[in-house]
Design an enzyme around this catalytic site. Structure first.
Site, mmCIF file in Angstrom:
data_model
loop_
_atom_site.group_PDB
_atom_site.id
_atom_site.type_symbol
_atom_site.label_atom_id
_atom_site.label_comp_id
_atom_site.label_asym_id
_atom_site.label_seq_id
_atom_site.Cartn_x
_atom_site.Cartn_y
_atom_site.Cartn_z
ATOM 1 N N HIS A 240 0.797 -1.237 0.000
ATOM 2 C CA HIS A 240 0.000 0.000 0.000
ATOM 3 C C HIS A 240 0.825 1.280 0.000
ATOM 4 O O HIS A 240 0.281 2.363 -0.163
ATOM 5 C CB HIS A 240 -0.931 0.031 1.224
HETATM 6 C C1 UD1 Z 1 -1.595 5.890 5.505
HETATM 7 C C2 UD1 Z 1 -0.233 6.353 6.000
HETATM 8 C C3 UD1 Z 1 0.744 5.187 5.996
HETATM 9 C C4 UD1 Z 1 0.164 3.990 6.733
HETATM 10 C C5 UD1 Z 1 -1.189 3.640 6.106
HETATM 11 C C6 UD1 Z 1 -1.847 2.458 6.790
HETATM 12 C C7 UD1 Z 1 0.175 8.734 5.440
HETATM 13 C C8 UD1 Z 1 0.941 9.663 4.584
HETATM 14 N N1 UD1 Z 1 0.314 7.416 5.141
HETATM 15 O O1 UD1 Z 1 -1.457 5.554 4.121
HETATM 16 O O2 UD1 Z 1 1.942 5.583 6.629
HETATM 17 O O3 UD1 Z 1 1.048 2.884 6.617
HETATM 18 O O4 UD1 Z 1 -2.047 4.779 6.222
HETATM 19 O O5 UD1 Z 1 -2.962 2.040 6.045
HETATM 20 O O6 UD1 Z 1 -0.522 9.149 6.340
HETATM 21 N N2 UD1 Z 1 -8.683 5.323 1.231
HETATM 22 C C9 UD1 Z 1 -9.943 4.770 1.162
HETATM 23 N N3 UD1 Z 1 -10.536 4.404 2.315
HETATM 24 C C10 UD1 Z 1 -9.952 4.559 3.534
HETATM 25 C C11 UD1 Z 1 -8.665 5.132 3.596
HETATM 26 C C12 UD1 Z 1 -8.046 5.498 2.427
HETATM 27 O O7 UD1 Z 1 -10.509 4.606 0.106
HETATM 28 O O8 UD1 Z 1 -10.552 4.193 4.559
HETATM 29 C C13 UD1 Z 1 -8.017 5.717 -0.037
HETATM 30 C C14 UD1 Z 1 -8.256 7.161 -0.351
HETATM 31 O O9 UD1 Z 1 -8.502 7.267 -1.711
HETATM 32 C C15 UD1 Z 1 -6.950 7.839 -0.065
HETATM 33 C C16 UD1 Z 1 -5.946 6.733 -0.258
HETATM 34 O O10 UD1 Z 1 -6.644 5.521 0.085
HETATM 35 O O11 UD1 Z 1 -6.708 8.923 -0.890
HETATM 36 C C17 UD1 Z 1 -4.764 6.904 0.593
HETATM 37 O O12 UD1 Z 1 -5.145 7.082 1.927
HETATM 38 P P1 UD1 Z 1 -4.240 7.953 2.920
HETATM 39 O O13 UD1 Z 1 -4.909 8.039 4.232
HETATM 40 O O14 UD1 Z 1 -3.818 9.187 2.280
HETATM 41 O O15 UD1 Z 1 -2.936 7.109 3.057
HETATM 42 P P2 UD1 Z 1 -2.714 5.564 3.183
HETATM 43 O O16 UD1 Z 1 -2.293 5.041 1.870
HETATM 44 O O17 UD1 Z 1 -3.834 4.840 3.827
#
Ligand code: UD1
Length: 389
Positions: A240
């Site tokens: 991820h």
């Molecule tokens: C975040 C953390 C990462 C951690 C990970 C655990 C940052 C920069 N990164 O990454 O260090 O290892 O969480 O999972 O904070 N999304 C969904 N549903 C959700 C959450 C996210 O659809 O419940 C999608 C969204 O489109 C979002 C993308 O995933 O834009 C990325 O989510 P984001 O919270 O930015 O970072 P993670 O990749 O989850």
């Protein structure tokens, strides 16, 4: 004392659990020093499988504040977190703010607290990949440099902080004995000296929770039946990190690597929502024995890991969990913050993998004894009383 915790992403719900349990235990033993626990969920993760399921499974209380920030670009997401956390801090006036790990919720929460001169405890301080292209690396460095209590999970983390100029190291960087934490002789003796934060090696809260959760997971191995898996006859995959998902060439390289390794093994892949989105656009596809499933909860991932033959992952938590459960791990990154797992032979960076692991006996653990959360609670209690005197 009022402690405000800021969580928002999946691994933070997991890390908060042992701390909240340790606070409950502390309040039972020392009702005269009762710690009031306030939980802020930024809403960074919002899908059921990424958030609510952890609250349900651990029996964590509902957040006192849900900020609903959702997805967004880094500046937008972090900015919203700062703004909304600030409102809560002004309202609640906590004595200390606790932030966890390295996400945008960690940094946003820490900056909001620092600007209001509220002491910050950073759980999982001192980790470094030395790769500033990772958003997590920026989040870690900045959070550490505005924190008052730097709770390190390992000696390597302590060393990293020393190299960055932190000086106020307690107990020579060795893991603090629990009794010492309870007495807190030295913590806070410099009074309000926020320019001289405390560096403390207390072990890893993720080990605390693993010891508790693996027993429960083993009693309910339903996930193995659901996915029709035979123990030790499959591999586990998670993927991820932005460094892997935001660059199609890199993502396709990793897909190729996973396909090559799969052989006749089934590979179970609980897919992160971020990865699901980008995989839709990839030309290279996983081979048929890579089974993509929805994200699973913590107990199920532990069970899947424990009975797997091998894990391929870019997660930090899973690298250590594999090490603790003695499962060989291939890390799908160019570097790792958890070098101890590599030195022990249990973890290999994927570019260094040549078909096998050189496994060594793991005697003891580099990451504490499963009492990190207890230490943290004792230390903030003692440290804050001194600091605020
Ligand atoms: C975040 C953390 C990462 C951690 C990970 C655990 C940052 C920069 N990164 O990454 O260090 O290892 O969480 O999972 O904070 N999304 C969904 N549903 C959700 C959450 C996210 O659809 O419940 C999608 C969204 O489109 C979002 C993308 O995933 O834009 C990325 O989510 P984001 O919270 O930015 O970072 P993670 O990749 O989850």
């Amino acid at each position: 004392m009022k402690v405000t915790h800021i969580v928002g992403a999946r691994p933070q719900f997991i890390k908060y659990f042992p701390i909240s349990s340790a606070i409950k235990k502390f309040n039972g033993h020392f009702p005269e020093n009762c710690i009031k626990d306030i939980l802020i969920h930024t809403g960074q993760h919002y899908d059921y499988a990424m958030s609510k399921i952890f609250f349900n499974k651990f029996g964590i209380k509902e957040p006192d504040y849900h900020l609903g920030v959702g997805s967004g670009l880094h500046g937008e997401q972090t900015g919203k977190i700062i703004q909304k956390v600030e409102e809560v801090l002004i309202n609640e006036k906590p004595d200390i703010v606790m932030v966890y790990g390295d996400t945008n919720s960690t940094l946003g929460g820490a900056l909001a607290a620092a600007k209001h001169h509220i002491p910050i405890a950073h759980i999982e301080a001192g980790l470094r990949s030395f790769n500033k292209y990772m958003p997590e690396e920026i989040n870690r460095i900045l959070t550490d440099h505005v924190s008052t209590f730097l709770f390190c999970p390992s000696k390597t983390a302590v060393k990293n902080l020393m190299n960055e100029g932190f000086k106020n190291l307690l107990y020579g960087g060795e893991i603090l004995p629990v009794d010492y934490c309870l007495q807190g002789t030295d913590v806070g003796s410099t009074k309000k000296d926020s320019n001289n934060p405390f560096v403390l090696n207390i072990g890893d809260v993720m080990y605390d929770i693993l010891i508790y959760a693996i027993e429960i997971a083993e009693k309910h191995p339903i996930i193995l039946e659901q996915l029709q898996l035979t123990p030790k006859n499959y591999y586990l995959l998670t993927l991820h990190r932005a460094e892997n998902t935001d660059n199609m060439e890199r993502l396709e390289e990793i897909i190729g690597f996973v396909n090559d390794i799969s052989g006749d093994k089934t590979i179970i892949f609980p897919i992160h929502p971020r990865t699901r989105k980008v995989y839709g656009n990839a030309k290279k596809r996983f081979v048929e024995n890579v089974k993509i499933v929805e994200p699973v909860d913590y107990f199920d991932i532990l069970m899947l890991l424990k009975t797997s033959a091998l894990i391929l992952t870019d997660s930090g938590g899973l690298q250590k969990e594999a090490y603790w459960l003695k499962i060989p791990c291939i890390t799908l990154r160019d570097e790792t913050e958890w070098m101890e797992t590599v030195q022990g032979g249990w973890n290999i960076l994927y570019k260094d993998y040549n078909g096998s692991h050189n496994l060594k006996d793991v005697n003891g653990t580099y990451y504490g004894d499963g009492k990190a959360a207890e230490r943290i609670v004792y230390l903030i209690n003692e440290g804050l009383h001194n600091l605020l005197r």
